[in-house]
Design an enzyme around this catalytic site. Structure first.
Site, PDB file in Angstrom:
ATOM      1  N   GLN A   1       0.050  -1.451  -0.408  1.00  0.00           N
ATOM      2  CA  GLN A   1       0.353   0.134   0.163  1.00  0.00           C
ATOM      3  C   GLN A   1       1.075   0.860  -0.099  1.00  0.00           C
ATOM      4  OE1 GLN A   1      -1.358   0.685   3.971  1.00  0.00           O
ATOM      5  NE2 GLN A   1      -3.618   1.928   2.604  1.00  0.00           N
ATOM      6  N   GLY A   2       0.510   2.167  -1.451  1.00  0.00           N
ATOM      7  CA  GLY A   2       1.376   3.234  -0.703  1.00  0.00           C
ATOM      8  C   GLY A   2       0.212   4.309  -1.087  1.00  0.00           C
TER       9      GLY A   2
ATOM     10  N   SER B   1       1.325   6.725   2.652  1.00  0.00           N
ATOM     11  CA  SER B   1       2.081   7.414   2.769  1.00  0.00           C
ATOM     12  C   SER B   1       2.903   7.965   2.457  1.00  0.00           C
ATOM     13  CB  SER B   1       2.031   6.820   5.110  1.00  0.00           C
ATOM     14  OG  SER B   1       1.004   5.785   5.939  1.00  0.00           O
TER      15      SER B   1
ATOM     16  N   SER C   1       4.677  -0.950   4.111  1.00  0.00           N
ATOM     17  CA  SER C   1       4.614  -2.963   4.789  1.00  0.00           C
ATOM     18  C   SER C   1       5.123  -3.642   3.055  1.00  0.00           C
ATOM     19  CB  SER C   1       3.736  -3.268   5.712  1.00  0.00           C
ATOM     20  OG  SER C   1       3.302  -2.294   6.394  1.00  0.00           O
TER      21      SER C   1
ATOM     22  N   GLU D   1      -8.910  -1.745   5.352  1.00  0.00           N
ATOM     23  CA  GLU D   1      -8.167  -1.956   5.752  1.00  0.00           C
ATOM     24  C   GLU D   1      -8.781  -1.839   7.687  1.00  0.00           C
ATOM     25  OE1 GLU D   1      -5.417   1.203   5.085  1.00  0.00           O
ATOM     26  OE2 GLU D   1      -4.086  -0.491   6.558  1.00  0.00           O
TER      27      GLU D   1
ATOM     28  N   ASN E   1      -4.703   5.763  15.793  1.00  0.00           N
ATOM     29  CA  ASN E   1      -6.110   6.075  17.315  1.00  0.00           C
ATOM     30  C   ASN E   1      -6.768   7.188  17.064  1.00  0.00           C
ATOM     31  OD1 ASN E   1      -5.992   2.922  16.518  1.00  0.00           O
ATOM     32  ND2 ASN E   1      -5.707   2.198  18.523  1.00  0.00           N
ATOM     33  N   GLU E   2      -5.535   8.122  17.515  1.00  0.00           N
ATOM     34  CA  GLU E   2      -6.039   9.858  17.963  1.00  0.00           C
ATOM     35  C   GLU E   2      -7.025   9.729  16.805  1.00  0.00           C
ATOM     36  OE1 GLU E   2      -2.858   8.657  18.357  1.00  0.00           O
ATOM     37  OE2 GLU E   2      -3.291   8.613  20.214  1.00  0.00           O
TER      38      GLU E   2
END
Ligand SMILES: Cc1cc2nc3c(=O)[nH]c(=O)nc-3n(C[C@H](O)[C@H](O)[C@H](O)COP(=O)(O)OP(=O)(O)OC[C@H]3O[C@@H](n4cnc5c(N)ncnc54)[C@H](O)[C@@H]3O)c2cc1C
Lengths: 401, 396
Positions: A132-133, A135, A167, A250, A383-384
């Site tokens: 997955q590209g 970020s 990843s 996801e 999670n924020e």
């Protein structure tokens, strides 16, 4: 536990899945496996796991609900059962996590007929690993702040830029790639591609080392990389909407094309076992009231998550349809993190031992699991950010952007 | 956890259960608004707090509730009730909690569930009375406030004609609203469950001076109360109470879940409206994120609540574990949202007049009732891990 909600076919499938997993549990891996798919490092681990996914796929436990035309098995309501059984069986995890729970659902939703036929089968069988590209150095939580550019040139697009935290990039044949195709609009200037990675001209994949000392994710550089227009998913400028489809899948709001396996579901039993073998101030940890309370707190959260999954399908007991599904990523990642932290506490001084130390309890699982758990509280939208989404989309509080 | 029994579809919460819940929701929101609640129980603190009066409740509304058959929900059809599943009852009790309804509903339902577990002729006659509108409450807690079903508050001696009860039952819920008490008494090796009329000779009620404005509570003194054989519900009281216990926990959990969801929604609404620093305060993450955390906790408690109800309805061996998990989760979720609700409303939330304290106190009361989260987890540890010292390795 059996459920009256299931059709006879689904019940039969559950029995079949249980039996198949019992009879076909793979031999022990040739080398120690990491805790999750996003930490697979070596070719040996990869080959073993790819082989396992293929077997699960061929047995109908992966791609169960996907149309036959795209390599799936064409059922309805089977995948959830398969995922549960894979979790329960304590078998290895499915390696192609990006293919199964991000690329395939997104392509199914936004792809052309040709794209679905070409790309989905490899996601399901695991023969083609995906990454997955999304970020970039400047685009993390603020995902739309994309800099990687794609410029149209005849039938191709020319991509230049820099992705991070990718990843499985080191094993990937394909990447789901978000690029900037227009600087005029932050959100409407994005376009989504299915980009070739392994061996593709202009693509460089460089490993990054995590806090555990292991690799598993990468940075990926694009220098005048040529991507055919046929690999564009949905319209030019629609990349944000397509990326949202990916993120929803996801974060576990749907069953995906298959998931499960690994050691997550045994955490409570493992914690109890650890406590039976650890000492605290002269008594076994399992007899220490504070430790007992802490373990039971974890058990309650775990059972609560399971029952949330059940209640999410009872419309009369859900005030807001997205209220439970959107909690999935937040609650599951914190559950794992809190379990691992407790394991470290129970192991006490022995939690200081790295996995290669022969005296390390559970072969050093707990401290590594704890370190690794931050991967899941950060990745897939921190999670924020999940709390922002829940506060805004479900509770209706004012938006923070 | 590992139940061989088939779990009911959708927790057994189907169309009928949803209809019952929706009816309760509609009726209570029309007839028992927040302003009505405030005016009824919290017009001023003096009567209850300074003078020790019992909090007011809406008796005409209660009569209607009885006519609607809510008190007979847990009574089987053979005894004239509607024999609704615990899943259905839980959905309805959530609504009572959501409206902080002062009423003997939960105590009466609790008593009927104990009577059902007793499964005796006397119990069936009493159930028929409950179905006919009689209210009831349990007098089963001793001086120490023990939540052990085997710890009876009273002693029973045989005087030849029947039993004579002596002692004080503490923390009897809505005692002053009850027509009938189900009392537990130790008689030698046995624990007897007895039915006692509210006007029985030798029975007196000492009102507890309590915080919660939505119920009454009493210490009930039994001074030579005579029990004829026809009022003995069971001589195996401990096992009856034990088998009803998961259902009792579930009722209180349902009340907690309903009240907690109300507090969450009230605070969310306030956070959308109250403007400071030119923005609704719900924009700020120190306000937004705890509300999300409260939602997550309440959702966990609700899922465990309906799981518990379904396990109990199915007669599963996992019922006790499920119910104790539900009560632990509901108590903790309630504590968290009660805390945040007051804090995030600022000064207005701290005022008597605004009324948040009504829910805060109801929750505080229910959190402790039948054992708080820590208590439930201690019991769960024995069930799921095994008793302390059972690991087979010598400690030391
Ligand atoms: C193990 C791992 C694997 C990953 N795999 C992939 C992958 O395969 N592909 C991919 O594209 N990405 C991947 N990621 C990247 C991941 O999606 C990002 O790390 C994540 O979105 C956060 O971005 P950031 O790291 O830039 O942190 P930042 O966005 O800089 O955040 C830093 C801190 O600020 C907080 N913060 C930021 N904005 C807000 C806000 N509005 N409100 C409150 N707090 C805020 C964050 O929560 C965080 O705590 C992976 C990450 C990890 C850790």
């Amino acid at each position: 536990m059996t459920e009256a909600n299931l059709t006879p076919e689904q019940l039969e499938f559950r029995e079949y899945a249980q039996r198949w997993l019992e009879e076909n549990a793979p031999p022990p891996p040739p080398e120690r496996l990491p805790i999750t798919p996003i930490e697979v490092m070596t070719v040996g681990q990869r080959d073993y796991l790819q082989d396992w996914q293929y077997k699960c796929f061929a047995a109908g436990l992966v791609g169960a609900d996907y149309p036959k035309a795209y390599g799936g098995h064409g059922h309805t309501g089977f995948q959830r059962i398969a995922n549960q059984e894979l979790n329960r069986a304590q078998v290895p995890f499915l390696i192609n996590i990006v293919g199964l729970s991000m690329a395939a659902p997104t392509i199914l939703h936004h792809g052309t007929e040709e794209q679905k036929r070409k790309f989905i089968p490899g996601c399901l069988s695991g023969e083609e690993i995906w990454c997955q590209g999304f970020s970039e150095p400047g685009a993390g939580s603020d995902l739309a702040n994309q800099r990687t550019s794609a410029v149209r040139e005849a039938e191709d697009w020319i991509v230049n830029g820099h992705k991070v935290w990718t990843s499985l990039g080191h094993f990937a044949k394909w990447m789901i790639l978000v690029t900037r195709t227009s600087k005029d609009d932050k959100y409407n200037g994005l376009t989504y591609f299915l980009c070739p990675i392994a061996g593709h001209a202009g693509v460089t994949v460089r490993p990054l080392v995590k806090i555990t000392g292991e690799t598993g994710f990468n940075e990926v550089f694009f220098e005048d990389v040529r991507v055919p227009d046929a690999n564009r998913l949905d319209d030019v400028g629609k990349g944000w909407a397509v990326a949202m489809t990916t993120l929803l899948a996801e974060r576990g709001a749907s069953e995906g094309a298959g998931s499960g396996g690994g050691s997550g579901s045994s955490a409570i039993a493992d914690l109890i076992e650890l406590a039976r073998n650890s000492w605290r101030d002269g008594v076994l940890a399992v007899d220490d009231p504070v430790t007992r309370d802490a373990i039971i707190q974890r058990a309650i959260v775990g059972e609560g998550l399971r029952q949330n999954g059940r209640r999410a399908r009872v419309a009369a007991l859900c005030d807001h349809p997205m209220r439970l599904p959107l909690q999935q990523k937040l609650t599951a990642s914190e559950f794992q993190q809190d379990n691992a932290r407790l394991g470290v506490e129970i192991a006490g001084a022995s939690a200081s031992l790295y996995k290669l130390d022969p005296r390390a309890p559970d072969a050093g699982h707990w401290p590594l699991a704890y370190l690794n758990s931050y991967g899941n509280t950060i990745a897939a939208g921190t999670n924020e950010i999940q709390r922002n989404i829940l506060g805004e989309r479900v509770l209706g509080l004012p938006k923070s952007k | 956890m590992n139940t061989p029994i088939t779990a009911p579809r959708d927790f057994g919460f189907g169309e009928d259960e949803a209809m019952l819940r929706d009816m309760a929701r509609k009726m209570l929101s029309e007839r028992f608004s927040m302003s009505r609640l405030r005016e009824l129980v919290a017009a001023s603190p003096e009567p209850v707090y300074d003078h020790g009066h019992r909090p007011s409740w809406d008796e005409p509304l209660w009569k209607e509730i009885v006519e609607l058959g809510w008190t007979g929900l847990a009574v089987g059809e053979a005894e004239g009730g509607s024999g609704v599943s615990l899943a259905g009852i839980a959905g309805m009790v959530e609504e009572a909690g959501r409206h902080a309804l002062p009423s003997p509903l939960v105590p009466t339902l609790s008593a009927s569930l104990v009577l059902r577990a007793a499964d005796s002729e006397v119990a069936r006659q009493l159930l028929a009375r409950v179905a006919g509108g009689a209210t009831a409450s349990l007098a089963i807690t001793n001086e120490r406030g023990s939540w052990e079903p085997g710890d009876a508050p009273l002693n029973a001696t045989d005087d030849g004609e029947g039993l004579v009860l002596q002692g004080t039952a503490r923390f009897v819920q809505d005692a002053f609203k009850a027509d009938l008490l189900i009392a537990s008494a130790r008689a030698g090796e046995d624990l007897v469950l007895c039915a006692v009329e509210r006007d029985a000779a030798g029975l007196s009620f000492e009102a507890d001076h309590i915080h919660d404005l939505t119920r009454d509570q009493a210490s009930v003194v039994f001074d030579g109360v005579k029990i004829v054989p026809g009022a003995i519900i069971s001589r195996e009281g401990a096992s009856v109470l034990r088998s009803a216990w998961p259902a009792l926990l579930t009722l209180v959990s349902a009340d907690l879940c309903g009240a907690s969801e109300w507090l969450l929604q009230a605070t969310v609404e306030y956070a959308k409206e109250r403007v400071q620093f030119d923005r609704p305060i719900g924009f700020f993450q120190a306000v937004k994120h705890p509300l999300v955390d409260a939602m997550v906790e309440i959702d966990r408690a609700r899922s465990l609540l309906f799981h518990a109800a379904a396990e109990i309805d199915a007669g599963s061996a996992g019922a006790e574990v499920a119910a104790r998990m539900a009560k632990s989760a509901a108590s903790d979720a309630a504590a968290f949202i009660s805390d945040r609700a007051i804090q995030l409303h600022g000064g207005i939330g701290f005022t008597w007049e605004y009324g948040l304290h009504i829910y805060f106190k109801r929750n505080l009361h229910n959190q402790a009732l039948l054992g708080d989260g820590v208590h439930q987890r201690k019991k769960l540890a024995d069930l799921l891990i095994g008793p302390v010292g059972s690991s087979g390795i010598l400690n030391g």
